[in-house]
Scaffold this active site. Structure first.
Site, PDB file in Angstrom:
ATOM      1  N   PRO A   2       0.792  -1.226   0.000  1.00 39.18           N
ATOM      2  CA  PRO A   2       0.000   0.000   0.000  1.00 39.18           C
ATOM      3  C   PRO A   2       0.826   1.278   0.000  1.00 39.18           C
ATOM      4  CG  PRO A   2       0.065  -0.915   2.205  1.00 39.18           C
ATOM      5  CD  PRO A   2       0.764  -1.903   1.313  1.00 39.18           C
ATOM      6  N   THR A  28       3.186   0.491  -7.698  1.00 34.46           N
ATOM      7  CA  THR A  28       3.776   1.651  -8.356  1.00 34.46           C
ATOM      8  C   THR A  28       4.614   2.381  -7.323  1.00 34.46           C
ATOM      9  OG1 THR A  28       1.841   1.810  -9.791  1.00 34.46           O
ATOM     10  CG2 THR A  28       3.295   3.721  -9.710  1.00 34.46           C
ATOM     11  N   LYS A  60       4.511   3.142 -16.151  1.00 34.19           N
ATOM     12  CA  LYS A  60       3.265   3.090 -15.384  1.00 34.19           C
ATOM     13  C   LYS A  60       2.825   4.481 -14.944  1.00 34.19           C
ATOM     14  CE  LYS A  60      -0.244   1.806 -12.977  1.00 34.19           C
ATOM     15  NZ  LYS A  60      -0.138   1.283 -11.621  1.00 34.19           N
TER      16      LYS A  60
END
Length: 277
Positions: free
Chosen positions: A68, A97, A173
């Site tokens: 997270p 990411t 990304k």
């Protein structure tokens, strides 16, 4: 994947569906999550359970994680009970990411212990994870990528390899997210303007869906906004400014300033006054 033990750390919003998908495909899976209640569905399906990333890395050759936060990703990889201390792990794959700089740091740390690292951020959300239709961008040494590619192929409809340089897939990304965020903001502003002008938001979104304005946000409007739920796939802090910082550049991506304050449910609130529930 016969005979290869795979581990998954972080079976939450998107990691959970990804791990379940791997079980569906017959992968020998062991999972790890500090929330014990999250592990129950995997135990019921016959997955193994590890008490820490190190414990997982002592029994699994390939480990994937979905964390997270950037700090959590670093702790899982390099912390005192991290993957880095495992005796069986060959390659660690981070699907979050986390940005190029952090990816490079993790790569360097793991390489000192002879462990490969592939950063493989995903796009497609929980629905794509459940269906095995994610887009996955990967970078890392080719031998490491080839070792984990069969696992990634069970999760992805589109798999892109950007080469050996650490962090290049992270940049891809972030750019994907930047374009997605720009489209999201445009849809929300247009809906707010239409509502203020007295247009029916459902009909207006139907117009968007039928024409050139259609995008991933217009597809989510009925269940995420018109339903009154005001929920999206990701948390509010994962907006354009957060993505720019995660890129390791220390500044927001161009256009990030157009984002207004976030709606409590996870969708950006329009500068024009927001959308009614």
């Amino acid at each position: 994947m016969t005979g290869v033990k795979v581990g998954y750390i972080g079976v939450g919003n998107i990691g959970g569906p990804m791990a379940l998908r791997m079980l569906d495909k017959g992968i020998d899976l062991t999972v790890c999550d500090r929330r014990h209640e999250a592990l129950a569905p995997f135990v019921e399906r016959g997955a193994g359970v590890a008490g820490s990333p190190k414990e997982l890395a002592d029994v699994c050759e390939i480990i994937l994680s979905s964390m997270p936060s950037i700090d959590a990703s670093q702790q899982v990889a390099l912390g005192e009970q991290g993957v880095i201390h495992g005796s069986a792990v060959k390659v660690h794959v981070e699907t979050s990411t986390i940005g190029s700089v952090v990816s490079q740091k993790i790569t360097a740390g793991l390489r000192e212990r002879g462990i490969g690292f592939v950063d493989a951020p995903v796009s497609g959300g929980p629905e794509g994870a459940r269906a095995g239709t994610l887009a996955i961008m990967a970078s890392g040494l080719e031998e490491d990528y080839e070792r984990v590619r069969p696992v990634l192929e069970t999760l992805a409809a589109s798999l892109f390899y950007f080469g050996p340089k650490p962090g290049t897939s992270q940049l891809a990304k972030l750019l994907n997210n930047h374009i997605s965020a720009a489209g999201r903001l445009a849809v929300l502003e247009a809906l707010a303007m239409g509502i203020k002008a007295g247009l029916d938001p459902k009909i207006l979104n139907d117009v968007f869906m039928a024409g050139s304005a259609r995008n991933s946000t217009t597809e989510k409007v009925p269940r995420a906004i018109l339903s009154g739920r005001f929920r999206s796939n990701g948390p509010a802090h994962a907006g354009p400014e957060g993505r720019g910082a995660a890129a390791g550049r220390g500044r927001a991506l161009p256009g990030a300033a157009v984002a207004g304050p976030a709606h409590p449910g996870g969708l950006p609130r329009s500068r024009g006054g927001g959308l009614p529930a």
